[in-house]
Design an enzyme around this catalytic site. Structure first.
Site, PDB file in Angstrom:
ATOM      1  N   SER A 152       0.776  -1.148   0.102  1.00  0.00           N
ATOM      2  CA  SER A 152       0.067   0.056   0.166  1.00  0.00           C
ATOM      3  C   SER A 152       0.934   1.310  -0.200  1.00  0.00           C
ATOM      4  O   SER A 152       1.541   1.454  -0.950  1.00  0.00           O
ATOM      5  CB  SER A 152      -0.935   0.099   1.271  1.00  0.00           C
ATOM      6  OG  SER A 152      -1.851   0.870   1.015  1.00  0.00           O
ATOM      7  N   ASP A 228     -10.089  -5.563  -3.239  1.00  0.00           N
ATOM      8  CA  ASP A 228      -9.612  -4.709  -2.417  1.00  0.00           C
ATOM      9  C   ASP A 228     -10.416  -3.356  -2.322  1.00  0.00           C
ATOM     10  O   ASP A 228     -10.614  -2.598  -3.469  1.00  0.00           O
ATOM     11  CB  ASP A 228      -8.304  -4.293  -2.785  1.00  0.00           C
ATOM     12  CG  ASP A 228      -7.332  -3.539  -2.131  1.00  0.00           C
ATOM     13  OD1 ASP A 228      -7.847  -2.486  -1.266  1.00  0.00           O
ATOM     14  OD2 ASP A 228      -6.155  -3.689  -1.939  1.00  0.00           O
ATOM     15  N   HIS A 261      -7.318  -6.300   1.032  1.00  0.00           N
ATOM     16  CA  HIS A 261      -6.099  -5.414   1.366  1.00  0.00           C
ATOM     17  C   HIS A 261      -5.339  -5.579   2.342  1.00  0.00           C
ATOM     18  O   HIS A 261      -4.408  -5.162   2.888  1.00  0.00           O
ATOM     19  CB  HIS A 261      -6.574  -3.832   1.339  1.00  0.00           C
ATOM     20  CG  HIS A 261      -5.642  -2.872   1.155  1.00  0.00           C
ATOM     21  ND1 HIS A 261      -5.043  -2.517   0.078  1.00  0.00           N
ATOM     22  CD2 HIS A 261      -5.101  -1.950   2.126  1.00  0.00           C
ATOM     23  CE1 HIS A 261      -4.130  -1.449   0.060  1.00  0.00           C
ATOM     24  NE2 HIS A 261      -4.143  -1.255   1.481  1.00  0.00           N
TER      25      HIS A 261
END
Lengths: 282, 282
Positions: A152, A228, A261
């Protein structure tokens, strides 16, 4: 050389050691904690390659080491893993005005801030690219091979560190990276406050811009879950993929069906990433 | 049959699913959350064996699922893993008078309390042995094979559940179990408050006592770190080992050099335990 490390904790793990250290960072003007996984080969006199892992928003050095399940394969491959924190910390370090999770503490975005009140401490780029490797190379049995990876915000960090420093890293990969931070809410907020409103200055911190100009074509591996929640609004790996394609930069984007995620996603594919790095760092 | 499950979260993991559910527990008189890992084989119509994992002091259903790295091997072996919470929860559930970590919330000790104010909610033994398996067997594609394992307080729980219920479990193992709770501070505190001061009533909840009388000789696998801070004062696996030996009960106690009480230890050897269970549950 004054680069003393204070041990915080030590846990045996897969025949090696997970250790946490505290030290004074000159780049960040504060005390920092990082974690290192030393596989069993580190005690046998070998010089081992190092993978730097950059974590995402809200994380510390602990999330990856506790949740990714990376130590098993790192022990098998003989890979040292170093996990820094995600921002400067401590009294006097400016935070988000409202304490939001996406800026300030836990959200250093792996850049060097130019704007007050952040410029004094928020220099995570210098810390990750220069200071921390110097510390690792002075204190641990490492070879001259470095890889970098992250998740991320940390995926963004890994990409820009590799793209901006030809020759410094021999491998790079990312999970769910913020791929075009100039054009997503997380990145726009962070870049505005750390770098100022002049958008042309943001370009040197955006992987989708940097990949177009990279002199070194280090192959990039990206895994991205297709469920996600941040995929469309924040992450935009297709923008990076298109920029890489246009530049002839080798990039493998694997869309993983059903994955989100979380670290459950990372754990599911971390072995592939560790092998990707170990092959390039051998 | 009123046994409704409310899904709390769902994460794809190693081709299968990590899911958390909330339900009303009749044994515990409160709402409970548990986690289940469903390997990919669960979506392919197979009836799979189930391993129940009991966690230690302070844990919830999340610690094991996030930190043990068990899903990779569970997916390979086709093993469902169910992780309950470690105590009843919620408003009205009595806790330690001083909020200590070793009693009350997060510390149900997998027994049925007889003393007020705990008897109303603290019936984790009934929950783990009867209610939860009934719920799992009504809602998931499971075979009639059950294994049970756990860590520390949960290792104690796994041992007593298996020893007290011949025929109900086909495999059992423990990491760092509280092996003789009648004779250690954690156990003496918990048993006094849950069961009363009469020590003869404690015997039916102590693995080192139960193993001497077990009619079924289910082989027990125990891993124990020799740098575990709780080894001498609380865990005492040698007491269990001696009792098992005297009774002719098969027990393998592996002292693991350098390892501590943490999930870094559990992760290092979880694959061995999953294989131990999968072989017995096949």
């Amino acid at each position: 050389m004054v680069m003393s490390l204070e041990i915080v904790s030590s846990n045996k793990s897969f025949g090696g050691w997970h250790k946490r250290y505290k030290h004074r960072s000159s780049s960040l003007n504060c005390d920092m904690v990082f974690a290192v996984y030393l596989p069993p080969q580190a005690e046998q006199g070998a010089k081992l390659p190092v993978l730097y892992w950059l974590s995402g928003l809200t994380c510390t050095d602990e999330n990856f080491m506790q949740k990714a399940g990376a130590q098993r394969m790192a022990a098998e491959l003989g890979l040292i893993i170093v996990a820094p924190d995600t921002s400067p910390r401590g009294e006097g370090v400016a935070d988000d005005a409202n304490g939001a999770y996406d800026f300030g503490l836990g959200a250093g975005f792996y850049l060097n801030a130019t704007q007050e009140p952040f410029a004094r401490h928020y220099r995570m780029y210098d810390y990750v690219v220069q200071e921390l490797p110097a510390l690792i190379e002075a204190n641990f049995p490492v070879s001259d091979k470095r890889g970098i990876a992250g998740h991320s915000m940390g995926g963004h960090g890994a990409l820009i560190c590799a793209l901006k420093n030809p020759g410094r890293y021999q491998s790079v990969s990312a999970f769910s990276p913020i791929s075009n931070p100039m054009n997503c809410p997380w990145g726009e907020k962070a870049f505005s406050l750390y770098l100022g409103e002049e958008r042309s200055r943001w370009r040197e911190w955006d992987a989708s811009v940097l990949v177009a100009e990279a002199s070194e074509k280090l192959p990039i591996l990206v895994d991205q879950g297709d469920r996600d929640d941040f995929l469309e609004g924040q992450l935009k790996p297709q923008t990076l993929q298109a920029a890489a394609k246009a530049a002839g930069h080798p990039l493998t984007l694997r869309m993983q069906p059903g994955y989100d995620h979380s670290y459950y996603f990372i754990a599911s594919f971390i072995d592939d990433h560790l092998r990707h790095h170990a092959e390039a760092l051998a």
